[in-house]
Structures are given as structure tokens and as C-alpha cells.
Write a protein that holds these residues in place. Structure first.
Motif, PDB file in Angstrom:
ATOM      1  N   ARG A 174     -16.973 -49.805  31.805  1.00 31.34           N
ATOM      2  CA  ARG A 174     -16.342 -51.098  31.519  1.00 31.34           C
ATOM      3  C   ARG A 174     -16.156 -51.939  32.784  1.00 31.34           C
ATOM      4  O   ARG A 174     -16.241 -53.163  32.736  1.00 31.34           O
ATOM      5  CB  ARG A 174     -15.004 -50.853  30.838  1.00 31.34           C
ATOM      6  CG  ARG A 174     -15.133 -50.416  29.381  1.00 31.34           C
ATOM      7  CD  ARG A 174     -13.801 -50.074  28.779  1.00 31.34           C
ATOM      8  NE  ARG A 174     -13.931 -49.722  27.369  1.00 31.34           N
ATOM      9  CZ  ARG A 174     -12.948 -49.207  26.633  1.00 31.34           C
ATOM     10  NH1 ARG A 174     -11.751 -48.948  27.199  1.00 31.34           N
ATOM     11  NH2 ARG A 174     -13.148 -48.933  25.362  1.00 31.34           N
ATOM     12  N   SER A 178     -17.571 -55.582  33.371  1.00 39.78           N
ATOM     13  CA  SER A 178     -16.747 -56.737  33.763  1.00 39.78           C
ATOM     14  C   SER A 178     -17.398 -57.557  34.872  1.00 39.78           C
ATOM     15  O   SER A 178     -17.100 -58.743  35.022  1.00 39.78           O
ATOM     16  CB  SER A 178     -15.365 -56.267  34.216  1.00 39.78           C
ATOM     17  OG  SER A 178     -15.447 -55.535  35.434  1.00 39.78           O
ATOM     18  N   ARG A 181     -19.071 -60.907  34.064  1.00 39.72           N
ATOM     19  CA  ARG A 181     -18.257 -62.104  33.791  1.00 39.72           C
ATOM     20  C   ARG A 181     -17.523 -62.475  35.081  1.00 39.72           C
ATOM     21  O   ARG A 181     -16.536 -61.840  35.446  1.00 39.72           O
ATOM     22  CB  ARG A 181     -17.267 -61.816  32.660  1.00 39.72           C
ATOM     23  CG  ARG A 181     -16.432 -63.006  32.231  1.00 39.72           C
ATOM     24  CD  ARG A 181     -15.561 -62.647  31.026  1.00 39.72           C
ATOM     25  NE  ARG A 181     -14.727 -63.756  30.595  1.00 39.72           N
ATOM     26  CZ  ARG A 181     -13.486 -63.978  31.045  1.00 39.72           C
ATOM     27  NH1 ARG A 181     -12.946 -63.121  31.931  1.00 39.72           N
ATOM     28  NH2 ARG A 181     -12.793 -65.007  30.615  1.00 39.72           N
TER      29      ARG A 181
END
Length: 405
Positions: A174, A178, A181
Motif C-alpha cells: 500500500r 500511495s 498519488r
């Protein structure tokens, strides 16, 4: 021959006599003012302002450079391809606002893979826990040994560790996801953007954009070593008052001293200082030069006169004043401090009319006649001119030698 000589002599005598008795036209008019000026002492035309008594801020002046408090080069943390640009060049952004979106398909697949592995290991853990429960029941009925129960317990503990590792792998996946973005790390104004959707970016490449904070903003400048104590005292008292004077008469901003460097530059003998200003109207722009004035002390009830009124005499600095009888007087003065067009002095009383223009023709006791300060070129800031007697301004008298004390 003798008659001719005698005639010539008589002619010379007659011409010389006529020159003494009948002067040429205009000769008397030209000599009359000179005689009057030298004998009667014609008044000298001057302009003056009144010495002021007021609180005066002692300021240190320097040239400063506008620097942002926060400027961040935004770069990608993974190699990827830009899929979307969310901002425009020059746009103001807030902290956390999306800037760019990168291709995240590989990271999304890694997250899904880690989650599937977690589900598999959770099922193995559940089976191991059932085996442990069954073995504990059989051990209570003396059907199996304690060693069998311990083996099942070890299997359960091992499977719990595997599940914990799976959860950590999901978090790592994750984190990688991330990175696709990219958001604004702080509030500020976006600079130039040199990438577009479809551009390939690398962590070690050029910044995608630079976010610069403009409000508040700082001005950095250097002070001489002799003013270090003044700067430190202003910093201890809450920052003091710092004015940033904008070029071309566009006004000034008032801020506070925030930082004094911990060392003096040995090559220049100066110390770096920084002041902070509110910049809501964006009058200060990073990289620009401004004149900085740092107030380090306030002199109470100081006597302030124009610097143009101070004359360097043989015995020191003096100023000429207009006495009550419209005569010139001289006052020895000491300059306490000076900045711009003003100076704080001692030796002059508040309200005395200090001569700012025409002082080159003065000496103590000479009669003076005042003209408006504006007519003298505006040398006085708030000078009040005395009434002109007789309605006429006399010509300036020649400067007398030894007029200054």
C-alpha cells in the motif's frame, strides 16, 4: 614745435579733469549696491525649518533578499508514467491537495497479491488452531502425549507469525501504491510544470514542480559585526520592528526579526539575519531585493533636524539658526545618530529655526530674511517661514571669511 607739445599737455589735463568730475553713465549705479552691501550689511536670504522634539527610532539599514520560508521540489519516489496532472502553473495549492497521478496498476496488483496470501495463511492458521484444540482434548483423555500437543502449539504460533508477515507485506504494498498519488507537501504557489500525461518520470530526475510558500515570507540580510548586539537585543525583545521598503516607491511592509545566525562570516565581518513578513498581497517576491530598516532603539524626546542643516566647521559640527531678531546664530552640535534626511543632535532647542538653505553666506550676527522652504527646493520637511519684512528679498551678501567658528 614747442606750441604743439604745450597743446598736447593741455589736452591731457582737460580730459583727466573731466574724468574726475563727470563719471560714465551707469558707473555709480553699479558701485552703489556693493557699497551698501559692504557698509550696511544687506540681509541674507535663507530657508529654515523648526527643530522637532519627538521620539526617534534608531534604525539599521541594509539591502535584503526575499527568501521563502518553505520551498519544496516535488519529485516522484518511484519510476512510473504520469497519467494525470491535477494543477496548473502558478496555481495556489493547499497541503495534501493532489498534484499528479502516476500509473499504479503494478502496485495495485501487488496489494491484491499480498491480500490473497494473507487469506491463505489465515486459513492455515485456523486449521492449525483446530488441530491444537483437538489434541488438547485427546491429551485430557490420555490418548496422546504432551509432545503431540506441543507440536500443534508450535504450528499455531508459526502460522500466526506468517499471518503477521502477510499483513506487513500488505502495508508495504500500500505504501508503494500511495507513491502513485503525489500530493502537495505544504501550501504555496506552484511553479513551472514541465511534464504532461504520458511522461515517464524517475526519482532522480528533474522536479515535477516546485511549491513555494509566499505568505508569510522572509527577508534575509547581513549586518556588520558591530551591530550584532543590537540585533540580538531586538530578537530577545520579541523581534523588534523591521521595515522592508519596496523599490520605486511602492510602499513598505512591517515585520519582525526571527533569526540571527550563530556565527560571523570571517571573510566579510557580517552576520546573517532574517526577518518574517505577512505577504497576503504578494508584494514581496522570492529573489527580489528590498531595502531593510531594523529598529533597534527608540530615543525619547530627541531633537531632530535635517541633515542638510549640519555644517562641518573648523571646531566641529554646527548649525545656523534664525534668532528672534532675524539675525543668524550658530549652535555647536553633536550628532547622536543620522539616517536618511534626518539627524538627531544635541545643542539645539526644540522649536528653533534651523537654516537649511543659504547657510554658505552666513556668519554669526548677519541679518537674514526668510523665504518659503518650497522656493528653496524643498529642503525643509515641515519648515514654517517667518513673514518677509518690507515685501522684498535682498540680494545675497558675499560670504565673509572666517564665518564658521
Amino acid at each position: 614745435m614747442n606750441k604743439n607739445i604745450v597743446g598736447a599737455v593741455l589736452t591731457l589735463v582737460v580730459v583727466a579733469g573731466c574724468g574726475k568730475s563727470d563719471p560714465p553713465v551707469g558707473a555709480g549705479a553699479a558701485s552703489a549696491p556693493v557699497s551698501a552691501a559692504s557698509g550696511a550689511g544687506a540681509p541674507v536670504s535663507v530657508a529654515s525649518v523648526r527643530a522637532e522634539k519627538r521620539d526617534y527610532d534608531v534604525q539599521l539599514e541594509a539591502t535584503g533578499t526575499v527568501t521563502p520560508l518553505n520551498s519544496v521540489d516535488v519529485k516522484p519516489q518511484v519510476a512510473s508514467v504520469v497519467t494525470k496532472v491535477h494543477i496548473r502553473e502558478g496555481q495556489f495549492v493547499k497541503a495534501g491537495e493532489p498534484l499528479f497521478t502516476l500509473d499504479a496498476r503494478a502496485d495495485e496488483a501487488n496489494v491484491s497479491k499480498a491480500q490473497a496470501q494473507l487469506q491463505k495463511d489465515l486459513a492455515s492458521l485456523a486449521d492449525a488452531q483446530r488441530q491444537l484444540t483437538r489434541s488438547q482434548e485427546l491429551f485430557a483423555q490420555n490418548f496422546i502425549s504432551q509432545g503431540a500437543v506441543d507440536t500443534n502449539q508450535a504450528l499455531v504460533d508459526s502460522q500466526k507469525a506468517v499471518v503477521a508477515a502477510d499483513r506487513a507485506a500488505i502495508e508495504a504494498a500500500r505504501v508503494g501504491l500511495s507513491f502513485s498519488r503525489i500530493v502537495a507537501p505544504s501550501a504555496g504557489r506552484a511553479g513551472a510544470i514541465g511534464i504532461f500525461p504520458g511522461s515517464s518520470v524517475q526519482p532522480g530526475g528533474a522536479p515535477l514542480v516546485t511549491i513555494t510558500q509566499l505568505d508569510p515570507i522572509a527577508v534575509s540580510f547581513n549586518l556588520p559585526q558591530r551591530n550584532l548586539d543590537d540585533a540580538l537585543q531586538a530578537l530577545r525583545s520579541g523581534g523588534g520592528s523591521v521595515n522592508a521598503v519596496l523599490p520605486e516607491g511602492r510602499g513598505k511592509l512591517t515585520g519582525k526579526l526571527q533569526f540571527v545566525d550563530n556565527s560571523v562570516d570571517a571573510s566579510s565581518g557580517t552576520v546573517k539575519v532574517k526577518a518574517v513578513f505577512d505577504n497576503k498581497d504578494q508584494q514581496l517576491w522570492p529573489g527580489a531585493f528590498v531595502n531593510v530598516r531594523l529598529a533597534v532603539q527608540t530615543l525619547k524626546d530627541a531633537i531632530v533636524v535635517p541633515q542638510a542643516a549640519i555644517v562641518q566647521g573648523l571646531r566641529g559640527k554646527v548649525v545656523f539658526v534664525v534668532e528672534p531678531g532675524n539675525t543668524a546664530g550658530v549652535r555647536p552640535v553633536e550628532v547622536v545618530t543620522a539616517a536618511g534626511t534626518e539627524a538627531v543632535v544635541t545643542g539645539v532647542r526644540a522649536g528653533e529655526r534651523v537654516v537649511t538653505d543659504g547657510r554658505q553666506n552666513l556668519r554669526p550676527g548677519v541679518a537674514v530674511i526668510e523665504r518659503a522652504a518650497e522656493a528653496a527646493g524643498g529642503t525643509g520637511r515641515r519648515g514654517a517661514s517667518a513673514p518677509i519684512e518690507g515685501g522684498a528679498v535682498a540680494a545675497k551678501a558675499p560670504a565673509a571669511s572666517g564665518g564658521l567658528p
